[in-house]
Design a protein around this motif. Structure first.
Motif, PDB file in Angstrom:
ATOM      1  N   ARG A  94       0.819  -1.222   0.000  1.00  0.00           N
ATOM      2  CA  ARG A  94       0.000   0.000   0.000  1.00  0.00           C
ATOM      3  C   ARG A  94       0.851   1.269   0.000  1.00  0.00           C
ATOM      4  O   ARG A  94       0.323   2.365   0.007  1.00  0.00           O
ATOM      5  CB  ARG A  94      -0.923   0.016   1.215  1.00  0.00           C
ATOM      6  N   TYR A 132      -5.964   2.236   9.393  1.00  0.00           N
ATOM      7  CA  TYR A 132      -5.778   0.952   8.711  1.00  0.00           C
ATOM      8  C   TYR A 132      -6.031  -0.244   9.632  1.00  0.00           C
ATOM      9  O   TYR A 132      -6.162  -1.365   9.161  1.00  0.00           O
ATOM     10  CB  TYR A 132      -4.365   0.858   8.111  1.00  0.00           C
ATOM     11  N   THR A 164      -9.570  -1.790   4.274  1.00  0.00           N
ATOM     12  CA  THR A 164      -9.256  -1.604   2.851  1.00  0.00           C
ATOM     13  C   THR A 164      -8.979  -0.131   2.591  1.00  0.00           C
ATOM     14  O   THR A 164      -9.328   0.741   3.390  1.00  0.00           O
ATOM     15  CB  THR A 164     -10.421  -2.076   1.975  1.00  0.00           C
ATOM     16  N   ASP A 165      -8.388   0.152   1.446  1.00  0.00           N
ATOM     17  CA  ASP A 165      -8.112   1.541   1.076  1.00  0.00           C
ATOM     18  C   ASP A 165      -9.406   2.338   0.946  1.00  0.00           C
ATOM     19  O   ASP A 165      -9.437   3.532   1.263  1.00  0.00           O
ATOM     20  CB  ASP A 165      -7.311   1.598  -0.224  1.00  0.00           C
ATOM     21  N   ASP A 169     -10.140   5.738   2.902  1.00  0.00           N
ATOM     22  CA  ASP A 169     -10.475   6.955   2.153  1.00  0.00           C
ATOM     23  C   ASP A 169     -11.805   7.545   2.621  1.00  0.00           C
ATOM     24  O   ASP A 169     -11.951   8.766   2.730  1.00  0.00           O
ATOM     25  CB  ASP A 169     -10.529   6.667   0.647  1.00  0.00           C
TER      26      ASP A 169
END
Length: 182
Positions: A94, A132, A164-165, A169
């Motif tokens: 990541r 995270y 997850t990203d 976000d």
């Protein structure tokens, strides 16, 4: 000559009483109006206090950082072998800079999914990294660098515990919206 007398209505003698019902009505009306104004000002103060608390929370919320600027040491404080390496590989993919992968060198007991250790200057970096690992605690120690440690606890599950990203976000966007509202 005769004088004509016009008849006038008789004048009632004043009894000295004041009109008590209108005075009572005006006093009750004044009390109701005072109560309404007090309620309005009281609610306004509560709303202002809530807004101030929300703005303070928005200021403390993590800000987006470039993962390449975050140096992370990943430590395993659980009985699962290879956990730290697996998470380090995932974070490295990541974009995070992985400084070290090892078992937890401290005697500190870690519960839950884990904790993020940081120094005073690494507080915002630790808050970003904690996005995270939802449920991870933050632990401030005496280090002077922005280096952070991700310590994996006994409840960490590979493939489930790291966010997850998209989730990260969304959390960052929510924090930005809250800060913009202030």
């Amino acid at each position: 000559m005769t004088t004509l007398r016009t008849e006038r209505p008789t004048v009632r003698a004043r009894s000295g009483r004041r009109p008590l019902p209108p005075i009572i009505f005006l006093l009750v009306l004044a009390l109701i109006a005072g109560g309404v104004w007090w309620n309005v000002f009281h609610q306004d103060a509560e709303l202002q206090a809530e807004q101030d608390a929300a703005c303070a929370e928005a200021e403390a919320a993590p800000h987006a950082l470039d993962p390449a600027t975050v140096s992370v040491r990943v430590y395993n404080a659980s009985d699962q072998g290879g956990l730290a390496q697996s998470v380090a590989d995932d974070l490295g993919a990541r974009g995070f800079t992985i400084a070290e992968v090892a078992n937890d060198p401290t005697n500190r007991e870690v519960t839950g999914v884990g904790e993020v250790r940081h120094g005073v200057s690494g507080k915002s970096t630790a808050a970003f990294l904690a996005l995270y690992l939802p449920g991870a605690g933050l632990w401030q120690d005496v280090r002077s660098t922005q280096q952070v440690d991700l310590v994996l606890g006994p409840e960490f599950v590979i493939g489930e515990s790291l966010a997850t990203d998209d989730v990260v976000d969304a959390a960052l966007a929510e924090a930005d919206e809250a800060a913009a509202a202030c």
